[in-house]
Scaffold this active site. Sequence first.
Site, mmCIF file in Angstrom:
data_model
loop_
_atom_site.group_PDB
_atom_site.id
_atom_site.type_symbol
_atom_site.label_atom_id
_atom_site.label_comp_id
_atom_site.label_asym_id
_atom_site.label_seq_id
_atom_site.Cartn_x
_atom_site.Cartn_y
_atom_site.Cartn_z
ATOM 1 N N ASP A 60 -136.507 -20.062 -60.858
ATOM 2 C CA ASP A 60 -137.151 -19.331 -59.265
ATOM 3 C C ASP A 60 -138.544 -20.177 -59.128
ATOM 4 O O ASP A 60 -139.472 -20.368 -58.732
ATOM 5 C CB ASP A 60 -137.859 -18.181 -59.438
ATOM 6 C CG ASP A 60 -138.583 -17.251 -60.486
ATOM 7 O OD1 ASP A 60 -137.760 -17.429 -61.727
ATOM 8 O OD2 ASP A 60 -139.472 -16.371 -60.450
ATOM 9 N N ASP A 133 -145.737 -16.888 -64.936
ATOM 10 C CA ASP A 133 -145.720 -15.933 -65.222
ATOM 11 C C ASP A 133 -145.673 -15.362 -66.653
ATOM 12 O O ASP A 133 -145.028 -14.314 -66.858
ATOM 13 C CB ASP A 133 -143.858 -15.771 -65.202
ATOM 14 C CG ASP A 133 -143.059 -16.065 -63.839
ATOM 15 O OD1 ASP A 133 -143.191 -15.933 -63.159
ATOM 16 O OD2 ASP A 133 -141.535 -15.673 -64.064
ATOM 17 N N HIS A 171 -145.806 -14.858 -58.571
ATOM 18 C CA HIS A 171 -145.165 -13.335 -58.298
ATOM 19 C C HIS A 171 -146.016 -12.476 -57.702
ATOM 20 O O HIS A 171 -146.946 -12.196 -58.136
ATOM 21 C CB HIS A 171 -144.235 -12.864 -59.132
ATOM 22 C CG HIS A 171 -143.103 -13.657 -59.640
ATOM 23 N ND1 HIS A 171 -142.228 -13.084 -59.100
ATOM 24 C CD2 HIS A 171 -143.353 -13.904 -60.854
ATOM 25 C CE1 HIS A 171 -141.353 -13.956 -59.486
ATOM 26 N NE2 HIS A 171 -141.513 -14.456 -60.618
HETATM 27 FE FE FE Z 1 -140.815 -16.271 -62.039
HETATM 28 ZN ZN ZN Z 2 -140.050 -16.372 -65.112
#
Ligand code: FE
Ligand code: ZN
Length: 264
Positions: A60, A133, A171
């Site tokens: 992602d 992340d 995110h």
């Molecule tokens: Fe991610």
């Molecule tokens: Zn990740």
Amino acid sequence: MSFHIELVPAFADNYIFLVSDADLGLAMIVDPGDGDAALKALRERDLFLSLILNTHHHADHTGGNEKLQREYGAPVIGPAREQSRIAGLSRGVAHGDVVTFSTLRGEVLGTSGHTSGHVSYYFPSLKALFCGDVLFSLGCGRLFEGTAAEMWGSLKMLRALSDDTLVYCAHEYSEGNAAFARALDKNNDALKQRADEIAALRRLGKPTIPALLGNEKLCNPFLRADAPDLRRALAASGFAAADADPAAVFGLIRGAKDQFRIAK
Ligand code: FE
Ligand code: ZN
């Protein structure tokens, strides 16, 4: 020189970041998980892509590398330690390396824990941190390939950046993170304020990113595993001993978050 940073939403809750140099019509893209979404954003703005940055190997964040490369021939820079797991990587970087886009200089920070080679990119002149992340607003990434001590070390490194740093995490997890943070750190007024702000933004369908690092230092429980007030509160509820090592406290908070379900 005028630079812009824009958020390109992708999938359910990812943000791809588009940094553009308006004078030259050039762009840099951070974590293009969705090549089509990134391509559309570049075309709409009539920008030429000259650099792609990846924070870690997850699809992602990297899935659009090759599509963008075919279109523009732009190099892909990403963590050297994940070289074999990132399609299209042109240059592997590690902590202490420098990347350049137009006249901008970005510092590579080694922030492993979510994955074994995860890096973040800090652009001092933009006050911008692209941290993938590792750090989220009121949260942090899961420990897929690292230990709690490793992740705590990474978060402390990011926490050392100046308060006016803008946190561009990959995110939109802020609302769920706020529910957990409020359950854990009940008497934190700064946290309540940020949670209210997040709820208001999400009601309007607006992003909660970037977050201000100075405020995250006050609100984000994952940056506060060594904060005396939070530790006292956790000790009082039997969650962690008052004299426990901060990395261990961090690990307990991370574990609790993994189990946390928002009550309906
Ligand atoms: Fe991610
Ligand atoms: Zn990740």
